[in-house]
Motif scaffolding. Structure first.
Motif, mmCIF file in Angstrom:
data_model
loop_
_atom_site.group_PDB
_atom_site.id
_atom_site.type_symbol
_atom_site.label_atom_id
_atom_site.label_comp_id
_atom_site.label_asym_id
_atom_site.label_seq_id
_atom_site.Cartn_x
_atom_site.Cartn_y
_atom_site.Cartn_z
ATOM 1 N N ASP A 220 -4.307 10.309 -11.195
ATOM 2 C CA ASP A 220 -3.187 10.676 -10.332
ATOM 3 C C ASP A 220 -3.100 12.197 -10.308
ATOM 4 O OD1 ASP A 220 -0.877 11.056 -8.939
ATOM 5 O OD2 ASP A 220 0.443 10.117 -10.415
ATOM 6 N N LEU A 221 -3.598 12.808 -9.242
ATOM 7 C CA LEU A 221 -3.647 14.272 -9.199
ATOM 8 C C LEU A 221 -2.265 14.912 -9.243
ATOM 9 C CD1 LEU A 221 -6.485 15.028 -6.633
ATOM 10 C CD2 LEU A 221 -6.512 15.366 -9.093
ATOM 11 N N ALA A 222 -1.273 14.205 -8.754
ATOM 12 C CA ALA A 222 0.076 14.778 -8.758
ATOM 13 C C ALA A 222 0.593 14.996 -10.179
ATOM 14 C CB ALA A 222 1.023 13.874 -7.986
ATOM 15 N N ALA A 223 0.010 14.266 -11.135
ATOM 16 C CA ALA A 223 0.465 14.386 -12.517
ATOM 17 C C ALA A 223 -0.306 15.437 -13.307
ATOM 18 C CB ALA A 223 0.335 13.033 -13.227
ATOM 19 N N VAL A 224 -1.317 16.039 -12.696
ATOM 20 C CA VAL A 224 -2.142 17.019 -13.396
ATOM 21 C C VAL A 224 -1.449 18.379 -13.371
ATOM 22 C CG1 VAL A 224 -4.373 18.170 -13.464
ATOM 23 C CG2 VAL A 224 -4.229 15.769 -12.805
ATOM 24 N N SER A 225 -1.268 18.961 -14.540
ATOM 25 C CA SER A 225 -0.584 20.254 -14.625
ATOM 26 C C SER A 225 -1.530 21.372 -14.198
ATOM 27 C CB SER A 225 -0.105 20.499 -16.056
ATOM 28 O OG SER A 225 -1.203 20.531 -16.957
ATOM 29 N N ASN A 371 -5.740 19.560 3.982
ATOM 30 C CA ASN A 371 -4.816 19.809 2.872
ATOM 31 C C ASN A 371 -5.638 20.188 1.654
ATOM 32 O OD1 ASN A 371 -3.289 18.850 0.337
ATOM 33 N ND2 ASN A 371 -1.681 18.905 1.886
ATOM 34 N N LEU A 372 -5.350 21.338 1.055
ATOM 35 C CA LEU A 372 -6.110 21.834 -0.087
ATOM 36 C C LEU A 372 -5.170 22.141 -1.246
ATOM 37 C CD1 LEU A 372 -8.976 24.415 -0.077
ATOM 38 C CD2 LEU A 372 -7.029 24.774 -1.596
ATOM 39 N N THR A 373 -5.504 21.588 -2.406
ATOM 40 C CA THR A 373 -4.759 21.880 -3.637
ATOM 41 C C THR A 373 -5.679 22.631 -4.592
ATOM 42 O OG1 THR A 373 -3.479 19.853 -3.385
ATOM 43 C CG2 THR A 373 -3.447 20.899 -5.549
#
Length: 376
Positions: A220-225, A371-373
């Protein structure tokens, strides 16, 4: 066999080893899982006779006494020794009432773009025999038919893939060695040599009458700090010039984008780039191919086979191409069309090559959304 009494911290070898011998130096790479089905409940070992291009299946009630069940192969890609087999069930399109079995066979060499790779077969396992639905060619490999086989990954650096049993929520998770035996001993890293791929969740889908695997990042990339700013582009027309995306630079990134073809013969993006050179991820609609060109990806002359153009078949879905690209310090993992096609490649760019750019040749194409993170 070895066993642990402290949760896996220390191990003791069984005094009566080996628990199974075929008198063959190429009988190896066992993968053991517990089978519960119509035939009973017992342990199954999937192993290979590597130079015979054969998967061999055994059963055991106690992990010490083993009985031969059946064998599979040779079939399809046999251009190198068979290694690291795996056998597991998956629901088709998530339907728990429609379970099929997937047999993974890694081989080296003989991959679709050269060197190490992993192929798979879909079929049934009745507790004794694996029977494939996949169209197979038996005997000596025909190099002209490599593109017809089902590959776990079309890139040069996804090998010895293995899945985990009993993952939470019945997920089938897989990880692979990110390297290729063609140049594995020469890659320019120290003190380590070669990473592992990102962990992937794999699923099985009926696509145009064929059962195919799809792969997605298990994390889950949203949870990666440590995430940095997010760069977004709603829509852009790409002409015959390279378009560097200001503010999208970075060395560790996740890029999601969708292309709609126009008149261009080829279009795509450059990652870990200096604005003109870099790792080129391109699509050629007329050829029905996606490719990774790493000839100008950075340090690429340490081995004659590294500076490569590696490609895979790719068709549009509803007229467009969707890519999910994971860029790291020395790797690119590409998931196309919802993970139905993947390419994994090592790269060794300069630390200063951090640009992201879009391009088209001999015409135009459109990016319908990007979209780039960034993490670094």
């Amino acid at each position: 066999m070895a066993y642990s009494l402290d949760g896996g911290y220390t191990w003791t070898k069984h005094t009566n080893n080996p628990v199974l011998s075929r008198g063959s130096a190429e009988f190896r790479d066992p993968k053991v899982f517990h089978y519960d089905g119509a035939a009973g409940s017992y342990w199954v070992m999937v192993a290979v006779e590597a130079t015979d291009f054969q998967v061999v299946l055994y059963k055991s009630e106690n992990l010490k006494d083993w009985e031969l069940l059946s064998s599979f192969g040779p079939a399809n890609a046999t251009g190198g020794v068979w290694e690291c087999p795996d056998l597991f069930p998956l629901p088709v399109d998530g339907d728990p009432e429609n379970i099929k079995w997937v047999l993974v066979v890694n081989l080296n060499p003989g991959g679709p773009n050269g060197g190490s790779a992993g192929q798979y077969f879909v079929g049934d396992f009745d507790g004794t025999t694996f029977t494939t639905f996949t169209t197979v060619t038996e005997g000596t490999q025909d190099p002209a038919r490599l593109a017809e086989y089902q590959w776990l990954d079309w890139g040069r650096d996804y090998y010895a893939a293995v899945s985990f049993s009993d993952a939470p929520d019945n997920r089938r998770l897989m990880i692979a060695w990110m390297n290729n035996w063609q140049y594995a001993n020469e890659i320019p890293t120290a003190p380590w040599r070669s990473p592992m791929s990102l962990a992937r969740e794999i699923s099985l889908h009926a696509i145009d009458g064929t059962l195919r695997l799809a792969q997605h990042l298990a994390l889950d990339l949203a949870a990666v700090s440590g995430r940095g700013p997010v760069f977004e582009l709603e829509e852009a027309s790409i002409t015959s010039e390279t378009l560097v995306l200001d503010g999208a630079d970075g060395s560790v990134q996740h890029i999601e984008l969708t292309f709609t073809p126009g008149t261009a013969e080829e279009f795509g993006l450059l990652v870990r780039s200096d604005g003109t050179q870099g790792t080129r991820i391109g699509i050629r609609p007329a050829d029905g191919r996606i490719f990774v060109d790493r000839r100008d990806s950075g340090l690429a002359d340490f081995h004659e086979s590294f500076a490569s153009i590696d490609s895979a078949p790719l068709q549009p879905i509803d007229g467009s191409y969707q890519l999910s690209v994971y860029v790291d310090h020395c790797s690119v993992e590409i998931f196309a069309q919802g993970g139905l096609v993947t390419l994994t490649e090592l790269i060794f760019p300069l630390a200063t090559s951090t640009d992201v750019a879009l391009y088209a040749t001999e015409g135009t194409a459109t990016v319908c959304g990007l979209n780039l993170t960034r993490w670094a």
